[in-house]
Structure formats: C-alpha cells, structure tokens
Scaffold this motif. Structure first.
Motif, PDB file in Angstrom:
ATOM      1  N   GLY A   1       0.799  -1.212   0.000  1.00 18.89           N
ATOM      2  CA  GLY A   1       0.000   0.000   0.000  1.00 18.89           C
ATOM      3  C   GLY A   1       0.835   1.266   0.000  1.00 18.89           C
ATOM      4  O   GLY A   1       0.377   2.326  -0.446  1.00 18.89           O
ATOM      5  N   GLU A   2       2.069   1.150   0.488  1.00 19.95           N
ATOM      6  CA  GLU A   2       2.957   2.315   0.515  1.00 19.95           C
ATOM      7  C   GLU A   2       3.261   2.838  -0.887  1.00 19.95           C
ATOM      8  O   GLU A   2       3.581   4.021  -1.071  1.00 19.95           O
ATOM      9  CB  GLU A   2       4.264   1.950   1.229  1.00 19.95           C
ATOM     10  CG  GLU A   2       5.145   3.124   1.599  1.00 19.95           C
ATOM     11  CD  GLU A   2       4.515   4.057   2.629  1.00 19.95           C
ATOM     12  OE1 GLU A   2       4.928   5.229   2.684  1.00 19.95           O
ATOM     13  OE2 GLU A   2       3.625   3.605   3.372  1.00 19.95           O
ATOM     14  N   MET A   3       3.146   1.968  -1.883  1.00 19.25           N
ATOM     15  CA  MET A   3       3.373   2.411  -3.260  1.00 19.25           C
ATOM     16  C   MET A   3       2.365   3.462  -3.694  1.00 19.25           C
ATOM     17  O   MET A   3       2.603   4.200  -4.659  1.00 19.25           O
ATOM     18  CB  MET A   3       3.326   1.209  -4.216  1.00 19.25           C
ATOM     19  CG  MET A   3       4.510   0.272  -4.099  1.00 19.25           C
ATOM     20  SD  MET A   3       4.544  -0.990  -5.405  1.00 19.25           S
ATOM     21  CE  MET A   3       3.188  -2.050  -4.869  1.00 19.25           C
ATOM     22  N   THR A   4       1.238   3.544  -3.004  1.00 22.33           N
ATOM     23  CA  THR A   4       0.223   4.544  -3.326  1.00 22.33           C
ATOM     24  C   THR A   4       0.793   5.947  -3.181  1.00 22.33           C
ATOM     25  O   THR A   4       0.431   6.858  -3.938  1.00 22.33           O
ATOM     26  CB  THR A   4      -1.010   4.382  -2.419  1.00 22.33           C
ATOM     27  OG1 THR A   4      -1.413   3.016  -2.403  1.00 22.33           O
ATOM     28  CG2 THR A   4      -2.161   5.236  -2.907  1.00 22.33           C
ATOM     29  N   VAL A   5       1.678   6.146  -2.214  1.00 20.27           N
ATOM     30  CA  VAL A   5       2.310   7.456  -2.014  1.00 20.27           C
ATOM     31  C   VAL A   5       3.171   7.805  -3.226  1.00 20.27           C
ATOM     32  O   VAL A   5       3.146   8.934  -3.732  1.00 20.27           O
ATOM     33  CB  VAL A   5       3.160   7.459  -0.730  1.00 20.27           C
ATOM     34  CG1 VAL A   5       3.816   8.821  -0.521  1.00 20.27           C
ATOM     35  CG2 VAL A   5       2.311   7.078   0.476  1.00 20.27           C
ATOM     36  N   PHE A   6       3.927   6.819  -3.694  1.00 19.39           N
ATOM     37  CA  PHE A   6       4.761   7.038  -4.898  1.00 19.39           C
ATOM     38  C   PHE A   6       3.876   7.324  -6.101  1.00 19.39           C
ATOM     39  O   PHE A   6       4.149   8.242  -6.887  1.00 19.39           O
ATOM     40  CB  PHE A   6       5.620   5.803  -5.160  1.00 19.39           C
ATOM     41  CG  PHE A   6       6.574   5.962  -6.325  1.00 19.39           C
ATOM     42  CD1 PHE A   6       7.901   6.291  -6.095  1.00 19.39           C
ATOM     43  CD2 PHE A   6       6.149   5.782  -7.637  1.00 19.39           C
ATOM     44  CE1 PHE A   6       8.787   6.449  -7.163  1.00 19.39           C
ATOM     45  CE2 PHE A   6       7.013   5.944  -8.702  1.00 19.39           C
ATOM     46  CZ  PHE A   6       8.327   6.275  -8.460  1.00 19.39           C
ATOM     47  N   ILE A   7       2.812   6.543  -6.262  1.00 22.00           N
ATOM     48  CA  ILE A   7       1.926   6.711  -7.410  1.00 22.00           C
ATOM     49  C   ILE A   7       1.279   8.090  -7.403  1.00 22.00           C
ATOM     50  O   ILE A   7       1.158   8.738  -8.456  1.00 22.00           O
ATOM     51  CB  ILE A   7       0.855   5.602  -7.405  1.00 22.00           C
ATOM     52  CG1 ILE A   7       1.490   4.265  -7.804  1.00 22.00           C
ATOM     53  CG2 ILE A   7      -0.303   5.935  -8.336  1.00 22.00           C
ATOM     54  CD1 ILE A   7       0.587   3.075  -7.641  1.00 22.00           C
ATOM     55  N   ALA A   8       0.867   8.561  -6.235  1.00 26.28           N
ATOM     56  CA  ALA A   8       0.261   9.889  -6.147  1.00 26.28           C
ATOM     57  C   ALA A   8       1.241  10.963  -6.614  1.00 26.28           C
ATOM     58  O   ALA A   8       0.865  11.889  -7.351  1.00 26.28           O
ATOM     59  CB  ALA A   8      -0.182  10.156  -4.710  1.00 26.28           C
ATOM     60  N   ALA A   9       2.493  10.838  -6.187  1.00 24.43           N
ATOM     61  CA  ALA A   9       3.513  11.793  -6.622  1.00 24.43           C
ATOM     62  C   ALA A   9       3.745  11.701  -8.123  1.00 24.43           C
ATOM     63  O   ALA A   9       3.898  12.719  -8.819  1.00 24.43           O
ATOM     64  CB  ALA A   9       4.814  11.537  -5.861  1.00 24.43           C
ATOM     65  N   PHE A  10       3.765  10.477  -8.637  1.00 24.02           N
ATOM     66  CA  PHE A  10       4.021  10.256 -10.063  1.00 24.02           C
ATOM     67  C   PHE A  10       2.891  10.817 -10.925  1.00 24.02           C
ATOM     68  O   PHE A  10       3.139  11.473 -11.947  1.00 24.02           O
ATOM     69  CB  PHE A  10       4.202   8.757 -10.304  1.00 24.02           C
ATOM     70  CG  PHE A  10       4.719   8.398 -11.665  1.00 24.02           C
ATOM     71  CD1 PHE A  10       5.739   9.125 -12.257  1.00 24.02           C
ATOM     72  CD2 PHE A  10       4.198   7.315 -12.351  1.00 24.02           C
ATOM     73  CE1 PHE A  10       6.227   8.788 -13.509  1.00 24.02           C
ATOM     74  CE2 PHE A  10       4.680   6.960 -13.601  1.00 24.02           C
ATOM     75  CZ  PHE A  10       5.692   7.703 -14.180  1.00 24.02           C
ATOM     76  N   VAL A  11       1.651  10.575 -10.513  1.00 27.21           N
ATOM     77  CA  VAL A  11       0.507  11.101 -11.257  1.00 27.21           C
ATOM     78  C   VAL A  11       0.516  12.630 -11.230  1.00 27.21           C
ATOM     79  O   VAL A  11       0.262  13.284 -12.247  1.00 27.21           O
ATOM     80  CB  VAL A  11      -0.815  10.555 -10.679  1.00 27.21           C
ATOM     81  CG1 VAL A  11      -2.014  11.272 -11.302  1.00 27.21           C
ATOM     82  CG2 VAL A  11      -0.930   9.060 -10.926  1.00 27.21           C
ATOM     83  N   GLY A  12       0.813  13.207 -10.069  1.00 27.51           N
ATOM     84  CA  GLY A  12       0.895  14.658  -9.971  1.00 27.51           C
ATOM     85  C   GLY A  12       1.960  15.231 -10.892  1.00 27.51           C
ATOM     86  O   GLY A  12       1.758  16.273 -11.536  1.00 27.51           O
ATOM     87  N   ALA A  13       3.101  14.538 -10.974  1.00 27.58           N
ATOM     88  CA  ALA A  13       4.185  14.990 -11.846  1.00 27.58           C
ATOM     89  C   ALA A  13       3.777  14.911 -13.310  1.00 27.58           C
ATOM     90  O   ALA A  13       4.096  15.809 -14.110  1.00 27.58           O
ATOM     91  CB  ALA A  13       5.434  14.146 -11.594  1.00 27.58           C
TER      92      ALA A  13
END
Length: 409
Positions: free
Chosen positions: A280-292
């Motif tokens: 679930g921690e990957m969700t934090v990375f994904i949120a940053a990636f989508v924002g970028a």
C-alpha cells in the motif's frame, strides 16, 4: 523523511495531530499536491534552463502537418517528471519500504538510460541516440534487479490460500479479522477468472518434487520481458504533444487503486484478492508520479513547450511495469496499457507486412499510412489535439475495465 519526523513527534512527544502521517491516504494527498506544484512551478525553470543549453528537438522530415514547427522545442523534459516525483516520495513515504526502494531505483535507472540517449542525440548530433543493444542491456539489468529482489527479499510476501490464519487487528479501524499467513510466493492473478491466482512455479511442475525452488527460472525472465516491453511501448507512444503523459497518468492512477486495496487487509479480504503486505505504501509514490505527469502536461499539451524525450518515456514505462509486477497485476498490462500495446502492434505489423510484401511482390506495402498508430491518424488529417483527446478517452475505458476485474470474474 517527514514521515519519520512526525512519527517521532507522535510517539515520543505525543504532539496532537502528528499521527495523521501514519495514514497512507493523507501522505498520498500531500505527495500529489506537492508534485503538481513542483512540476508546474519549477517546470518552467527547468524548461528555461534547457533552452539556455540549446537542448532542442531535432525533427525528422515525416511529412506531417505542424511537424517542422516543433524543431528546436526543448527536450529532456522527463527531468521535470523525475524531479517532481522523487522529492515528494523522499519527504512523505517510508523510505525503508522495499517497494519504495525498488521504485526509486527504477526511476533513477531508467531515467539515466533515457538521459544518455537524449544526450547523444542532442549534443553528439547522432539521431540514433544510444545504441539499441545498450538500451536492452540496461532494461535487462533492471529486470534482473527487480526480479531478484521480489523473489529473494524476505520483505516481499503474498497472502496464500491456506486454512492457516493469524488473528489481525487493523491499526486504523476497530475491526479484527483472520488473515491468511503471508509467505514467499511467485503467485500472480489472471484477470476475468474466478479462481484467478496462478503461480509461475506451476509451469515447472513437470520436473517433479521440489520444483518450487526453481520458480526463479520463470519469474525473473518474465519480469525482464515485461519491463523491456512496457518501457519500449511508452517510448513509442511519445510521439505527439500530451499523448504519453496523459495516457500514462490514467494507467498509473488505476494502478494506484490496485496498490491501495492489495496493501489493505480489509479490502483485499473483501475483494478476495492477494493481500500483499506493505504494498500500500506504493500509493504514495503513485500519487507523486501522477501529480508529476499532470503537471508536466501543463507544458506538454498542444502546442508543447517541452518534450519528455527518452528521459521521460523510458522512465514512465519502467515505473508502470514495476508497479504492475509488484502488485501482481502484470497480466493486466495488455488491457491497462492498451494504448502502449496498440502502438507497439502497429509498428510490428507495419514492419512485418512491409518486409513480407517486399519479399513476395518485390514492392513493400503498408497496412497503415504511417506507424506508430497516432501518426496514421495524423496522415489522415486529424489534428494532434483531437487524436490525443480520443486516445485519452480510450485509455480511460481501458483503465475502468481493468479496475472492474477486481469483481468481474
């Protein structure tokens, strides 16, 4: 890093409100907002820097409307995506999480390969860029690292279908559930099937007892193939303004839903999908990636002020591949990344048919006016923005179909 600071403030000093950083949803929201701000605010400065360095795109003569006007547009814009992704991840994620470590390595690894390729094209004036064999070596190298870590690391476990259970009390809910014991496994999921768990080790069952220990002979090559294929697919899709960034953001958002539910014991039990601890921690990375990616679209939408180049496209493909593999949804990639697949197939079909007809009839013939597929529609007279918007709509349809596989079996 801020996660560890607020964890200390919460547990040691018991400062009210600091415990909110324990929630993945809160940290994901912060990651998205910060990455969006970084990519839109500092993106302009990075573009100005690239312009001063004369990092301009060399446009091939393709006979496409508006193509010549793009000559000189700064490339290497993937640096914006990488920068705007990694900064929030460093601040808000658990940096000791094995999946976060793998994603950071993937971002830097593929970003470096793409950067070298763009550098050779621009500063060495070599239109071919980094030789294909070296790109493949880089992709295979990353595949070996990711596959080996996922197979060998004790921190990577998956829920097994077994009657043995542990009593588990959710940290954020007053709910107690019986959670199946997590073990090392090469299990994955097959979409649209009711009993959809499949273990790569089963492919070696014919070898006799103890075949499970040889599962790496199948699992690691599969990881290598997926990373190579998806990164090349993203590279081919990056052909017109906003296409690769927009379709990738849609696919990654869908993957964010998969990572969140797969890493949550309650949701995974309800949906009857593999529970993957810590994923679930990957969700934090994904949120940053989508924002970028969305922030990058601020400058990459038609008419583009910057192109992502291989620095961005190879990075995007590598990250999507690793996310899908880590959450055991790699068999969904043909659907989830349907745009990448279609773009790849259009090139393969075009080249294969051209060679076949040239050998048989002495004259090469084409299926499409031009490949990849987006250039075919350009040749037919469609405007870039219309092509991109329609591809985004198709990508949304693919993403929705992928998400409903959670229940549609």
């Amino acid at each position: 890093m801020l996660y560890y600071l607020f964890e200390y403030l919460d547990k040691t000093l018991d400062i009210p409100g600091t415990g909110v950083f324990q929630y993945i949803t809160f940290r994901s929201a912060l990651s998205f907002i910060l990455s969006l701000l970084l990519s839109t605010i500092y993106g302009k400065r990075i573009i100005q820097f690239l312009q001063r360095q004369q990092v301009g795109e060399t446009v091939r003569e393709l006979g496409l409307a508006g193509q010549n006007e793009k000559a000189g547009t700064p490339t290497m814009g993937g640096l914006i995506i990488i920068f705007a992704t990694l900064v929030p991840v460093m601040l808000f994620s658990k940096l000791h999480n094995i999946y976060i470590v793998l994603l950071i390595v993937t971002t830097l690894w593929m970003g470096t390969i793409g950067f070298v390729d763009d550098y050779i094209k621009i500063f060495k004036k070599d239109k071919e860029g980094l030789k294909g064999i070296f790109k493949v070596f880089g992709q295979v190298g990353l595949g070996l690292i990711v596959g080996s870590v996922l197979y060998l690391s004790p921190a990577v476990t998956v829920r097994q279908d077994t009657t043995r259970t542990n009593i588990f009390k959710a940290q954020t809910e007053n709910i107690t559930v019986q959670a199946p014991i997590e073990e090392k496994s090469t299990v994955t999921t097959i979409p649209f099937f009711k009993n959809n768990e499949f273990d790569y080790a089963e492919l070696l069952a014919w070898t006799g007892d103890g075949y499970q220990k040889w599962a790496w002979l199948v699992f690691i090559p599969v990881v290598i193939f997926i990373i190579t294929a998806v990164s090349n697919g993203a590279n081919l899709t990056d052909g017109i303004d906003g296409l690769a960034a927009g379709t990738s953001a849609i696919s990654v958002f869908a993957l964010g839903i998969f990572t969140f539910v797969s890493g949550n014991i309650i949701f995974s039990n309800y949906l009857n999908i593999p529970y993957i601890p810590s994923s679930g921690e990957m969700t934090v990375f994904i949120a940053a990636f989508v924002g970028a990616l969305i922030g990058f679209l601020w400058y990459n939408s038609y008419p583009a002020s910057v192109f992502m180049g291989d620095t961005g496209s190879l990075t995007i493909g590598g990250i999507i591949a690793v996310l899908a593999i880590a959450v055991r949804k790699e068999m969904l990639i043909p659907l989830l990344c349907g745009i990448f697949l279609v773009e790849n197939l259009s090139v393969v079909l075009q080249v294969t048919y051209f060679k076949y007809t040239k050998k048989r009839f002495g004259e090469g013939r084409r299926i499409f006016l031009m490949s990849p597929l987006h250039h075919h529609y350009q040749k037919k007279g469609y405007h870039e923005s219309k092509i991109v918007t329609r591809f985004w709509i198709v990508a949304i349809m693919f993403a929705i179909l992928s998400i409903i596989t959670l229940k549609l079996r």
